[in-house]
Design an enzyme around this catalytic site. Structure first.
Site, mmCIF file in Angstrom:
data_model
loop_
_atom_site.group_PDB
_atom_site.id
_atom_site.type_symbol
_atom_site.label_atom_id
_atom_site.label_comp_id
_atom_site.label_asym_id
_atom_site.label_seq_id
_atom_site.Cartn_x
_atom_site.Cartn_y
_atom_site.Cartn_z
ATOM 1 N N LYS A 79 57.681 -22.631 -38.572
ATOM 2 C CA LYS A 79 56.290 -22.401 -38.749
ATOM 3 C C LYS A 79 55.654 -23.285 -37.651
ATOM 4 O O LYS A 79 55.722 -24.443 -37.536
ATOM 5 C CB LYS A 79 56.088 -22.944 -40.308
ATOM 6 N N THR B 120 60.736 -20.657 -43.026
ATOM 7 C CA THR B 120 59.485 -21.069 -42.430
ATOM 8 C C THR B 120 58.609 -21.608 -43.242
ATOM 9 O O THR B 120 57.846 -22.577 -43.018
ATOM 10 C CB THR B 120 59.133 -20.140 -41.356
ATOM 11 N N PHE C 219 36.895 -34.135 0.932
ATOM 12 C CA PHE C 219 38.026 -33.034 1.329
ATOM 13 C C PHE C 219 37.924 -32.704 2.804
ATOM 14 O O PHE C 219 37.025 -31.978 3.045
ATOM 15 C CB PHE C 219 38.102 -31.797 0.521
ATOM 16 N N ARG D 235 31.424 -35.749 -2.108
ATOM 17 C CA ARG D 235 31.340 -34.665 -2.932
ATOM 18 C C ARG D 235 31.558 -35.139 -4.388
ATOM 19 O O ARG D 235 31.919 -36.436 -4.629
ATOM 20 C CB ARG D 235 32.213 -33.601 -2.857
ATOM 21 N N ASN E 179 40.221 -28.123 -10.436
ATOM 22 C CA ASN E 179 39.332 -28.942 -9.625
ATOM 23 C C ASN E 179 38.029 -28.075 -10.028
ATOM 24 O O ASN E 179 37.686 -26.884 -9.577
ATOM 25 C CB ASN E 179 39.554 -28.696 -8.082
ATOM 26 N N HIS F 144 34.559 -27.201 -9.528
ATOM 27 C CA HIS F 144 33.864 -27.397 -8.057
ATOM 28 C C HIS F 144 32.315 -27.685 -8.420
ATOM 29 O O HIS F 144 32.101 -26.815 -9.324
ATOM 30 C CB HIS F 144 33.823 -26.114 -7.279
HETATM 31 O O1 URC Z 1 40.677 -31.681 -3.551
HETATM 32 C C1 URC Z 1 41.010 -30.784 -3.240
HETATM 33 N N1 URC Z 1 42.250 -30.186 -3.102
HETATM 34 C C2 URC Z 1 42.417 -28.914 -2.397
HETATM 35 O O2 URC Z 1 43.748 -28.452 -2.292
HETATM 36 C C3 URC Z 1 41.178 -28.250 -2.268
HETATM 37 N N2 URC Z 1 41.042 -26.960 -1.590
HETATM 38 C C4 URC Z 1 39.785 -26.856 -1.523
HETATM 39 O O3 URC Z 1 39.238 -25.685 -1.091
HETATM 40 N N3 URC Z 1 39.103 -27.899 -1.773
HETATM 41 C C5 URC Z 1 40.009 -28.670 -2.480
HETATM 42 N N4 URC Z 1 39.995 -30.147 -2.938
#
Ligand code: URC
Length: 293
Positions: free
Chosen positions: A13, A58, A154, A171, A240, A242
């Site tokens: 379950k 179950t 980066f 960043r 990530n 952004h």
């Molecule tokens: O920390 C990051 N890793 C990546 O692999 C990557 N690629 C990207 O475009 N920005 C970042 N930043």
């Protein structure tokens, strides 16, 4: 028809939503779990012959989960281990299984004794895989959103005709941490280990300059393995998230890393597994754990 054979099978379950209130004094405690039970063993007759004599329903598995909650949860790992012990102990043909849980976090409203709000903090996870005499316990969490507003960059990546990204050494680094780690022993205080590993991961995130999310994940993993000999392996899967600096120059304004556009998608997805060099292979226990490499 060519010969076919039944291979892997498990059943149970899924997603039993169990809320356990501990109320033996006026200051109540709440434990809120989503528990899945799946049995493995000799279930060939059910599949091949329609013979259900081995099929612990179950529905029975669901009832057992709720009945066991009456004795307390304690930690999701210990709760799942008790379920594993029950099903493999009481039914000869159940030789193992997989028990999984998510646990949601509640906090007290104004330190109230019996009123709570659900936090947006991480969801804790636990998986117990029993195979005969061997138990594997995998703990973890997902949905812990973190951000550092500097000390991340980066640079140094390869450039080709499709590269538009500008190098930066300042960043925002933001992610939702999802992680799972595997214990190498049953001798663990699961709640204490969880709290400490979570704290180590958060602390490591804050430390120093991040050259990439990849480096930060590795450093978090390394720190956990250094501090916790009872952990053999840890996995991370982290978007990530952004944050793009908004170009305000069309309006005659400078934007020195102060106003960002928090992009929803696409997002980078950075995943890694780090384990002790001498760790035993436990890949079978990871089957069914989605979303990690
Ligand atoms: O920390 C990051 N890793 C990546 O692999 C990557 N690629 C990207 O475009 N920005 C970042 N930043």
């Amino acid at each position: 028809m060519s010969d076919v054979v039944l291979t892997h099978n498990q059943y149970g379950k899924a997603e039993n939503r169990v809320v356990r209130i501990t109320r033996d004094n006026p200051r109540h405690e709440i434990e809120d779990l989503n528990v899945t039970s799946q049995l493995r063993g000799d279930f060939a007759a059910a599949h091949l012959e329609g013979d259900n004599s081995h099929v612990v329903a179950t529905d029975t598995q669901k009832n057992t989960i709720f009945a066991y909650a009456l004795d307390g949860v304690g930690s999701p790992e210990s709760f799942l281990l008790r379920l594993a012990e029950h099903f493999t102990g009481d039914f000869d043909w159940v030789t193992g299984g997989r028990w999984a849980a998510e646990q949601y976090t509640w906090a007290r409203i104004n330190d109230h004794d019996h009123s709570f709000y659900r936090t947006n903090a991480e969801t804790r996870t636990a998986v117990v895989v029993r195979d005969g005499e061997t138990d594997t316990v995998i703990a973890g969490f997902h949905g812990l959103t973190v951000l550092k507003s500097t000390e991340s960059g980066f640079e140094g990546y390869p450039k080709d005709r499709y590269t538009t990204l500008k190098e930066t050494n300042d960043r925002i680094l933001a992610t939702d941490i999802a992680t799972r780690w595997r214990y190498n022993t049953g001798d663990v205080d699961y709640n204490a280990a969880y709290a400490d590993i979570r704290a180590i991961i958060l602390d490591t995130f804050t430390q120093g300059y991040s050259a990439a999310l990849q480096q930060t994940l590795y450093q978090m993993a390394e720190a956990v393995l250094a501090a916790h000999p009872e952990v053999d392996e840890i996995k991370f899967s982290c978007p990530n998230k952004h944050h793009f600096v908004v170009d305000l120059s069309p309006f005659g304004l400078e934007n020195p890393n102060e106003v960002f556009y928090a992009a929803d998608r696409p997002y980078g997805l950075i995943e890694a597994t780090v384990q002790r060099a001498d760790a035993t292979d436990a890949s079978a226990a990871w089957v069914g754990v989605a979303g990690f490499c």
